[in-house]
Design a protein around this motif. Structure first.
Motif, PDB file in Angstrom:
ATOM      1  N   TYR A 220       0.849  -1.189   0.000  1.00 50.83           N
ATOM      2  CA  TYR A 220       0.000   0.000   0.000  1.00 50.83           C
ATOM      3  C   TYR A 220       0.885   1.239   0.000  1.00 50.83           C
ATOM      4  O   TYR A 220       2.043   1.191   0.399  1.00 50.83           O
ATOM      5  N   THR A 221       0.306   2.355  -0.427  1.00 52.16           N
ATOM      6  CA  THR A 221       1.058   3.605  -0.426  1.00 52.16           C
ATOM      7  C   THR A 221       0.752   4.452   0.804  1.00 52.16           C
ATOM      8  O   THR A 221       1.441   5.428   1.067  1.00 52.16           O
ATOM      9  N   ARG A 222      -0.275   4.043   1.547  1.00 52.96           N
ATOM     10  CA  ARG A 222      -0.727   4.860   2.663  1.00 52.96           C
ATOM     11  C   ARG A 222      -1.459   4.003   3.683  1.00 52.96           C
ATOM     12  O   ARG A 222      -2.055   2.987   3.346  1.00 52.96           O
ATOM     13  N   ILE A 223      -1.440   4.437   4.962  1.00 60.42           N
ATOM     14  CA  ILE A 223      -2.217   3.810   6.032  1.00 60.42           C
ATOM     15  C   ILE A 223      -3.142   4.874   6.593  1.00 60.42           C
ATOM     16  O   ILE A 223      -2.724   6.007   6.835  1.00 60.42           O
ATOM     17  N   HIS A 224      -4.393   4.487   6.796  1.00 64.61           N
ATOM     18  CA  HIS A 224      -5.354   5.376   7.447  1.00 64.61           C
ATOM     19  C   HIS A 224      -5.824   4.688   8.717  1.00 64.61           C
ATOM     20  O   HIS A 224      -6.304   3.552   8.676  1.00 64.61           O
ATOM     21  N   PHE A 225      -5.681   5.361   9.856  1.00 62.87           N
ATOM     22  CA  PHE A 225      -6.124   4.810  11.139  1.00 62.87           C
ATOM     23  C   PHE A 225      -7.507   5.352  11.442  1.00 62.87           C
ATOM     24  O   PHE A 225      -7.744   6.563  11.356  1.00 62.87           O
ATOM     25  N   GLU A 226      -8.409   4.453  11.834  1.00 58.44           N
ATOM     26  CA  GLU A 226      -9.782   4.843  12.152  1.00 58.44           C
ATOM     27  C   GLU A 226     -10.201   4.186  13.465  1.00 58.44           C
ATOM     28  O   GLU A 226     -10.392   2.973  13.518  1.00 58.44           O
ATOM     29  N   TYR A 227     -10.282   4.993  14.503  1.00 59.77           N
ATOM     30  CA  TYR A 227     -10.766   4.474  15.782  1.00 59.77           C
ATOM     31  C   TYR A 227     -11.202   5.628  16.665  1.00 59.77           C
ATOM     32  O   TYR A 227     -10.811   6.773  16.456  1.00 59.77           O
TER      33      TYR A 227
END
Length: 120
Positions: A107-114
């Motif tokens: 992947y080119t990016r990580i998105h954190f969702e919490y």
């Protein structure tokens, strides 16, 4: 952009998302697009697994294609053996991949969702 979504979610929440995705696919919903995601049961589990040093490895690999462990160690400024241990753990949990050319984060990016809630 090729993004991995990292969430904190219970088994019930994960199961509900899977059922909703299945329902939309079976209904022929052409607007539905699956999002690659990795779920942790708690913030503590996420933090233990994605410690700052391991997250540095992942961000170093993001969008770079396959790199040797030695090159990753050079880029993060750490000992090769320590990076090798962290890379081995990240491969074992499926966060990064081992290829013929080295290791990679696909992947080119990580998105954190919490969410963080106040203590009861």
């Amino acid at each position: 952009m090729n993004t991995l979504l990292v969430r904190i979610a219970t088994d019930d929440e994960i199961f509900t998302r899977i059922l909703e995705a299945e329902r939309r696919v079976l209904a022929g919903d052409e607007t539905f697009k699956a999002t690659p995601s990795y779920n942790f049961p708690s913030y503590d589990d996420m933090y233990r697994t994605l410690s700052p040093s391991r997250l540095a490895i992942i961000t170093t690999l993001a969008g770079q294609g396959a790199l040797s462990i030695r090159e990753v160690a050079r880029r993060v400024g750490r000992d090769v053996q320590a990076v090798h241990r962290d890379v081995t753990m990240l491969i074992k949990i499926g966060m990064i991949d081992r290829t013929d050319k080295g290791v990679e984060f696909p992947y080119t990016r990580i998105h954190f969702e919490y969410d963080v809630e106040a203590a009861a």
